[in-house]
Enzyme design. Structure first.
Site, short mmCIF file in Angstrom:
data_model
loop_
_atom_site.label_atom_id
_atom_site.label_comp_id
_atom_site.label_asym_id
_atom_site.label_seq_id
_atom_site.Cartn_x
_atom_site.Cartn_y
_atom_site.Cartn_z
N PHE A 1 0.85 -1.19 0.00
CA PHE A 1 0.00 0.00 0.00
C PHE A 1 0.88 1.23 0.00
O PHE A 1 1.76 1.36 0.85
CB PHE A 1 -0.91 0.03 1.23
CG PHE A 1 -1.80 1.24 1.26
CD1 PHE A 1 -2.88 1.34 0.39
CD2 PHE A 1 -1.56 2.29 2.13
CE1 PHE A 1 -3.70 2.47 0.38
CE2 PHE A 1 -2.37 3.42 2.14
CZ PHE A 1 -3.45 3.51 1.26
N ASP B 1 9.20 2.73 1.25
CA ASP B 1 8.03 3.41 1.78
C ASP B 1 8.00 3.15 3.29
O ASP B 1 7.57 2.08 3.73
CB ASP B 1 6.76 2.89 1.09
CG ASP B 1 5.49 3.56 1.62
OD1 ASP B 1 5.57 4.26 2.66
OD2 ASP B 1 4.42 3.37 1.00
N LYS C 1 2.92 9.80 8.41
CA LYS C 1 2.30 9.25 9.63
C LYS C 1 3.00 9.73 10.90
O LYS C 1 2.80 10.85 11.32
CB LYS C 1 2.19 7.74 9.53
CG LYS C 1 1.20 7.30 8.43
CD LYS C 1 0.58 5.93 8.64
CE LYS C 1 -0.66 5.76 7.77
NZ LYS C 1 -0.46 4.99 6.55
#
Ligand SMILES: *Cc1c(COP(=O)(O)O)cnc(C)c1O
Length: 397
Positions: A132, A217, A246
């Site tokens: 993702f 990522d 995040k």
């Protein structure tokens, strides 16, 4: 309360709870009920809710200056980029508002690198099934979940996914048009799967031989979550480009992509930009958050409680072999692969005032604030234990 008609685009469908206040690992709803937060806004609230350190940084900055745009120098960006590069493989940093924008910039940087080298045909971004990388158009093409592409027109050219852990398929996909391989050192949404360190080392070797770039990522796995600032640092190898978000803002929306000077060689004046990215508010919080996360004693403590959590989860697996298949992940990004729908367990935990997440591949996901205490971990484990035991009793009845 009756359910009033909502004017929010119905893409989420969240449960009833309306949270109004938080402190550390605890969060209160509008009825005054208190919950133990073991998902932290999906690995975001690294320092917990309403961290006094971040509240101070944000409110001080809010009284001074909010926004000027990247038309002007932003001192907080210089400061934070100096810290990020001091402690990592990277030489340069671009600040964004989100993870998906960090990915977008990372992908552009990789393709531009090859163009700058006189190889504009090298456009292929190879990723992994189950990965993702966000919801922008490029990010859904880079992600290994075809359902995110449904109905949004043709796939973009130059995006390939191979099965997770399939070295032969990866090698077969690599060729003269490969620009980069993108991967999460610990796959988050796809099922909390950590990539073995020797695979990362093997990938680095392959990249150096074949001249493609590596993009990590670390939007979910970074910011101290695995017990090192960036999860890939466990492996001893480095990427060429890394996307983060995040946890780096501790709850303030911010992200960044980092690159070596070499990998960023195509990203010259005018080729990329953002209005909000790296604005003074974000940088005040980002600096304060990083200062805290990068204290050696902070990460030492993360490792200590992460060990406790890991062992406790193994204990749950031993006690409930009919329900728990596997313990996944690293540090304070953990998953329990279950034999039943993890959403059911998530709901039952919510009834017991414990918040957890779910991930693909039937996984119950835990990503608590990094400041979680040993006793809070025990409380979460006891609740999961009780829910699993009740589930077994129900199944046996
Ligand atoms: C959440 C996430 C993203 C997207 O970040 P947003 O801030 O939601 O755009 C990208 N990659 C990974 C690994 C993520 O977990």
């Amino acid at each position: 309360m009756s359910v009033a008609e909502s004017h929010i685009l119905p893409v989420y469908g969240p449960p009833e709870q309306n949270f109004v206040r938080g402190e550390g690992c605890w969060i209160w709803d509008d009825k005054g009920d208190k919950y133990l937060d073991c998902i932290a806004g999906i690995a975001v609230n690294a320092l917990g809710h309403a961290s006094p350190i971040l509240v101070k940084a944000l409110t001080e900055q809010a009284g001074k200056l909010w926004h000027t745009s990247n038309m002007f120098k932003i001192a907080g960006q210089e400061e934070l980029a100096a810290k990020y590069t001091r402690d990592s493989f990277a030489d340069v940093v671009f600040f964004t508002n989100s993870g998906t924008e960090a990915i977008e910039g990372a992908l552009k940087t990789a393709r531009k690198y090859h163009t700058a080298n006189g190889n504009p045909e090298r456009i292929d971004i190879i990723g992994f099934q189950g990965s993702f990388h966000g919801r922008s158009y490029a990010a859904i093409n880079a992600s290994g979940n075809p359902s995110y592409l449904d109905g949004f027109g043709p796939r973009l050219p130059g995006f390939i996914q191979v099965p997770f852990g399939d070295h032969d398929a990866l090698k077969a996909a690599i060729g003269p048009t490969t620009a980069a391989v993108i991967l999460e050192p610990v796959q988050g949404e796809g099922g909390v799967r950590a990539v073995p360190e020797q695979c990362l080392q093997g990938l680095r070797k392959l990249a150096d031989e074949q001249g493609f770039l590596i993009i990590f990522d670390e939007v979910q796995s970074g910011a101290g979550r695995t017990g090192k600032m960036w999860a890939h640092q466990w492996s001893g190898i480095a990427p060429d480009i890394m996307a983060v978000a995040k946890g780096v803002g501790g709850g303030f929306p911010m992200g960044a992509f980092l690159a070596t000077k070499e990998a960023a060689k195509g990203m010259v004046k005018g080729v990329h930009g953002t209005t909000f990215g790296g604005n003074p508010l974000a940088m005040a919080v980002g600096n304060a958050c990083y200062d805290e996360l990068s204290k050696p004693e902070f990460l030492e403590r993360v490792n200590k409680v992460a060990n406790q959590l890991g062992q406790a989860l193994e204990g749950l697996k031993d006690r409930h072999p009919n329900l728990v298949v596997d313990v996944r992940g690293k540090g304070l990004l953990r998953g329990l692969k279950l034999k039943l729908d993890p959403k059911l367990i998530q709901e039952k935990l919510r009834d017991r005032k414990v918040l957890v997440g779910v991930a693909g591949d039937n996984v119950l996901r835990l990503a608590p604030p990094l400041v979680i205490s040993e006793s809070e971990i025990s409380q979460a484990i006891d609740a999961i234990d009780a829910v699993l035991a009740a589930q077994m009793a129900e199944a046996g009845a």
